[in-house]
Scaffold this active site. Structure first.
Site, mmCIF file in Angstrom:
data_model
loop_
_atom_site.group_PDB
_atom_site.id
_atom_site.type_symbol
_atom_site.label_atom_id
_atom_site.label_comp_id
_atom_site.label_asym_id
_atom_site.label_seq_id
_atom_site.Cartn_x
_atom_site.Cartn_y
_atom_site.Cartn_z
ATOM 1 N N ASP A 235 -7.745 -5.983 2.608
ATOM 2 C CA ASP A 235 -6.811 -4.308 3.188
ATOM 3 C C ASP A 235 -7.139 -4.068 4.383
ATOM 4 O O ASP A 235 -8.062 -4.007 5.093
ATOM 5 C CB ASP A 235 -7.601 -3.374 2.404
ATOM 6 N N HIS B 68 -7.778 1.920 -5.280
ATOM 7 C CA HIS B 68 -8.342 1.623 -5.000
ATOM 8 C C HIS B 68 -9.322 3.041 -4.541
ATOM 9 O O HIS B 68 -8.613 3.717 -3.963
ATOM 10 C CB HIS B 68 -8.522 1.220 -3.517
ATOM 11 N N MET C 114 -8.410 8.656 -1.773
ATOM 12 C CA MET C 114 -9.456 9.340 -1.132
ATOM 13 C C MET C 114 -9.752 10.752 -1.422
ATOM 14 O O MET C 114 -9.270 11.571 -1.203
ATOM 15 C CB MET C 114 -8.897 9.189 0.114
ATOM 16 N N SER D 60 0.378 -1.131 -0.275
ATOM 17 C CA SER D 60 0.355 -0.288 0.229
ATOM 18 C C SER D 60 0.504 1.592 0.501
ATOM 19 O O SER D 60 1.675 1.418 1.325
ATOM 20 C CB SER D 60 -1.539 -0.349 1.226
ATOM 21 N N PHE E 102 -7.555 5.315 7.677
ATOM 22 C CA PHE E 102 -6.519 5.522 7.945
ATOM 23 C C PHE E 102 -5.958 4.453 7.737
ATOM 24 O O PHE E 102 -6.431 3.480 7.746
ATOM 25 C CB PHE E 102 -6.996 6.206 9.191
ATOM 26 N N HIS F 61 -0.651 -1.305 -4.514
ATOM 27 C CA HIS F 61 -2.422 -0.908 -4.486
ATOM 28 C C HIS F 61 -1.967 1.109 -4.125
ATOM 29 O O HIS F 61 -1.459 1.250 -3.344
ATOM 30 C CB HIS F 61 -2.324 -1.304 -3.039
ATOM 31 N N MET G 138 -12.422 -5.296 3.070
ATOM 32 C CA MET G 138 -11.756 -4.466 4.364
ATOM 33 C C MET G 138 -11.751 -4.956 5.757
ATOM 34 O O MET G 138 -12.792 -5.511 5.626
ATOM 35 C CB MET G 138 -12.318 -2.854 4.676
ATOM 36 N N MET H 252 -11.370 5.467 -2.698
ATOM 37 C CA MET H 252 -12.380 5.446 -1.601
ATOM 38 C C MET H 252 -13.102 7.258 -1.784
ATOM 39 O O MET H 252 -12.335 8.183 -0.832
ATOM 40 C CB MET H 252 -11.945 5.437 -0.348
ATOM 41 N N ASP I 120 -4.678 4.083 -2.672
ATOM 42 C CA ASP I 120 -5.213 4.282 -1.927
ATOM 43 C C ASP I 120 -5.660 5.766 -2.819
ATOM 44 O O ASP I 120 -4.722 7.223 -2.560
ATOM 45 C CB ASP I 120 -5.494 4.028 -0.665
#
Length: 230
Positions: free
Chosen positions: A174, A64, A35, A7, A142, A31, A136, A66, A33
């Site tokens: 994850d 990913h 957000m 990640s 976070f 990976h 998840m 989010m 993220d």
């Protein structure tokens, strides 16, 4: 063989190129993220980050999303170089089939992500289209949160469904994948482990040494389980 997906929100970003070049020889996926500060109360990486990552890596990139409105980001992350687009089930029910068709028409893989409180049954009408199913095991948003052990049953359920119906999705985990959870996750049916702060990057300042420490621990924890990673 079990697979590992670092990640990258947890990496040392001042050493981006150095760490990616080291991980290129070891990891199976990256990976990333993304957000938006709305779906979760945090803002992290971006399509631009994927674009820069693609310049120095040929590994599959899993974006990913989010975000509240994934349709606003899909083409941006595809154009940036993402291979998998993992969208939260909680955000796509209004246009999920349109999104699946668009992602696959553009030659990418469709992934779906389930928050801890979201049941597997919520995606039953399109689970056969899923290439990567991410469960998840922490509430999203976070790094470094406490493992939600109740998710082991969801992983087992996903594995059972996959085997019974010959589904092709990769069972991906994850959240808090580390020495305390490796064995439980693998026994439950995990196939891809997303490793971040506790699982990888905090083990050593040198990411090569950190990876070796992670794999030594992983192989020790799962030594009695077949198909252990090399």
């Amino acid at each position: 063989m079990y697979k590992f997906s670092p990640s990258l929100m947890c990496m040392e970003l001042t050493r981006f190129k150095e760490q990616v070049e080291a991980l290129n020889e070891r990891a199976h996926f990256y990976h990333v993220d993304i957000m938006d500060g709305h779906f979760v109360k945090n803002i992290t990486l971006s399509p631009f980050f994927i674009q820069e990552l693609r310049k120095i890596s040929k590994l599959p990139i899993d974006a990913h999303l989010m975000v509240e409105k994934p349709s606003d980001f899909v083409d941006m992350v595809i154009d940036a170089g993402a291979d998998y687009l993992s969208l939260h089930a909680e955000t796509i029910n209004g246009d999920v089939f349109r999104l699946i068709n668009h992602i696959k028409d553009r030659g990418r893989k469709f992934g779906v992500v389930l928050n801890p409180a979201t049941p597997l049954d919520s995606i039953k009408h399109y689970i056969h289209h899923v290439d990567k199913l991410t469960i998840m095991t922490v509430d999203p948003g976070f790094a470094g949160q406490k493992f939600v052990s109740e998710m082991l049953d969801k992983i087992k359920e996903a594995k059972k469904l996959k085997e019974e119906n010959n589904y092709k999705y990769l069972i991906t985990i994850d959240g808090s994948c580390n020495k305390n959870t490796f064995k439980q996750l693998v026994e439950a049916g995990a196939e891809v482990l997303i490793v971040g702060t506790s699982g990888l990057f905090n083990l050593d300042e040198d990411v090569n040494k950190a990876w070796d420490k992670m794999m030594e621990t992983f192989n020790h924890e799962v030594k009695d389980i077949t198909n252990v990673a090399n």
